[in-house]
Design a protein around this motif. Structure first.
Motif, mmCIF file in Angstrom:
data_model
loop_
_atom_site.group_PDB
_atom_site.id
_atom_site.type_symbol
_atom_site.label_atom_id
_atom_site.label_comp_id
_atom_site.label_asym_id
_atom_site.label_seq_id
_atom_site.Cartn_x
_atom_site.Cartn_y
_atom_site.Cartn_z
ATOM 1 N N SER A 24 0.741 -1.233 -0.033
ATOM 2 C CA SER A 24 -0.337 0.021 -0.125
ATOM 3 C C SER A 24 0.833 1.316 -0.019
ATOM 4 N N ASP A 32 -2.181 3.992 3.676
ATOM 5 C CA ASP A 32 -3.342 2.940 4.286
ATOM 6 C C ASP A 32 -3.262 2.877 5.732
ATOM 7 N N GLY A 70 -9.934 -4.047 3.446
ATOM 8 C CA GLY A 70 -9.449 -3.293 2.181
ATOM 9 C C GLY A 70 -10.387 -2.946 1.270
ATOM 10 N N THR A 73 -12.208 0.029 2.910
ATOM 11 C CA THR A 73 -11.352 1.606 2.727
ATOM 12 C C THR A 73 -11.347 1.814 1.373
ATOM 13 N N GLY A 74 -11.210 0.834 0.344
ATOM 14 C CA GLY A 74 -11.110 1.227 -1.195
ATOM 15 C C GLY A 74 -12.316 1.712 -1.663
ATOM 16 N N PRO A 84 -7.715 9.375 1.481
ATOM 17 C CA PRO A 84 -7.163 7.883 2.063
ATOM 18 C C PRO A 84 -6.851 7.911 3.357
ATOM 19 N N GLY A 88 -8.923 5.148 5.916
ATOM 20 C CA GLY A 88 -8.218 4.187 6.772
ATOM 21 C C GLY A 88 -8.825 4.246 8.419
ATOM 22 N N LYS A 183 -6.574 0.336 -7.556
ATOM 23 C CA LYS A 183 -6.412 0.574 -6.099
ATOM 24 C C LYS A 183 -7.043 -0.314 -5.193
ATOM 25 N N LEU A 187 -5.436 -2.677 -2.333
ATOM 26 C CA LEU A 187 -5.949 -2.268 -0.916
ATOM 27 C C LEU A 187 -6.503 -3.881 -0.460
ATOM 28 N N SER A 190 -3.425 -6.151 0.140
ATOM 29 C CA SER A 190 -2.356 -5.585 1.159
ATOM 30 C C SER A 190 -3.104 -5.965 2.378
ATOM 31 N N ASN A 191 -4.452 -5.519 2.749
ATOM 32 C CA ASN A 191 -5.047 -5.681 3.943
ATOM 33 C C ASN A 191 -5.374 -7.340 4.295
#
Length: 305
Positions: A24, A32, A70, A73-74, A84, A88, A183, A187, A190-191
């Motif tokens: 991220s 993030d 994720g 959040t995205g 952003p 988060g 994106k 995310l 990543s999460n």
């Protein structure tokens, strides 16, 4: 010696968290702050599944939970156009309550028989030190396996599109690629990695605690920065490797401070302060190098004049 073996295991398990933060922060170029929420979400889901007698299933469930975090959040970023950082924070705060409601308690034990790490050496007659070594080897194998998968992923078309989105979203849009989807995918991945790390820590410690995720964001940043200080900032392959190495080095530094008892009886309670100091020092290293380089150039210019 046993302390450092444990530090290696923890370093590799938290290294998966560092991979998620590297994705991220460096690849997507997004700050993030969902990390602490998704780490706790993965831990709570894994604890509930493992305590119910499904330790293996707990890992894919944790991955799915992190991906959903994720995605939340995205969507806040791409659909509702929320900053952003604020996105988060919103998701992180919401997940704290969700984790507490899901577990029904602040601390949930999974039982020794449901721990994946204990299951690995259940059929072997190992002493305490042997179990620590086996756990460290298992942690290293898991982290390296995830690392290799991520390296291969960023050589695929989707991985290249995510990398391009982080580098230049305007160019990606001009190439008829949906930057918002990239994106969102980044995310989620990543999460998912962060949540997987939380799940593995549950199997390592044998329980999930509602406050165990506190400080994980700063830890992951420290691991990424330490790795970049040693390896430099270049392509994603070296960056992903450096995140794992940075995590292990950070854990070894903390263990060394505790082992040497540098702060007396409070050494074990100084971890967050040590983390803050390590992050500050490693962040300052590039500036110090630049200052020294400028000073050297100015001295040479004066000498030539």
């Amino acid at each position: 010696m046993a302390l450092y073996i444990v530090a290696f295991q923890e370093g590799f398990l938290y290294g998966i968290l560092a991979l998620g933060i590297y994705l991220s922060l460096r690849i997507l170029n997004l700050p993030d702050l969902t990390t602490e929420g998704s780490f706790g979400f993965g831990a709570s889901i894994a604890a509930m599944a493992a305590s119910a007698g499904h330790p293996v299933l707990s890992l894919p469930l944790a991955l799915l939970a992190g991906a959903l975090a994720g995605m939340a959040t995205g969507l806040l970023q791409t659909k509702l156009k929320i900053h952003p950082v604020l996105s988060g924070i919103i998701t992180m705060n919401a997940l704290y309550t969700i984790n507490l409601m899901a577990m029904g308690t602040t601390n949930l034990s999974i039982g020794s028989s449901n721990s994946l790490f204990r299951m690995l050496y259940a059929g072997f007659e190992l002493d305490a030190f042997g179990k620590k070594v086996a756990g460290a080897v298992a942690g290293a194998v898991l982290a390296i396996a995830v690392l290799l998968l991520m390296i291969l992923f960023f050589k695929t078309h989707l991985g290249m599109c995510i990398r391009a989105t982080g580098d230049n979203p305007d160019m990606v849009r001009a190439s008829s690629i949906n930057a918002n989807r990239m994106k969102l995918a980044g995310l989620c991945i990543s999460n998912a990695l962060v949540a997987l790390s939380g799940a593995l820590i549950v199997h390592y410690s044998g329980y999930a605690d509602i406050n165990a995720s506190s400080g994980t964001l700063v830890y992951g940043l420290a691991a990424v920065i330490i790795g970049e200080t040693l390896f430099g900032r270049s392509g994603p392959t070296r960056g992903l490797i450096s995140a794992i190495v940075g995590s292990v080095i950070y854990k070894l530094i903390v263990t060394l401070v505790v082992d040497l008892n540098l702060f007396g009886a409070n050494s074990a309670n100084m971890m967050k302060l040590m983390c803050a100091v390590i992050v500050a020092v490693t962040l300052a290293i590039p500036a110090v190098k630049q200052y020294r380089q400028k000073s050297r150039i100015m001295k040479e210019a004066r000498r030539d004049a």
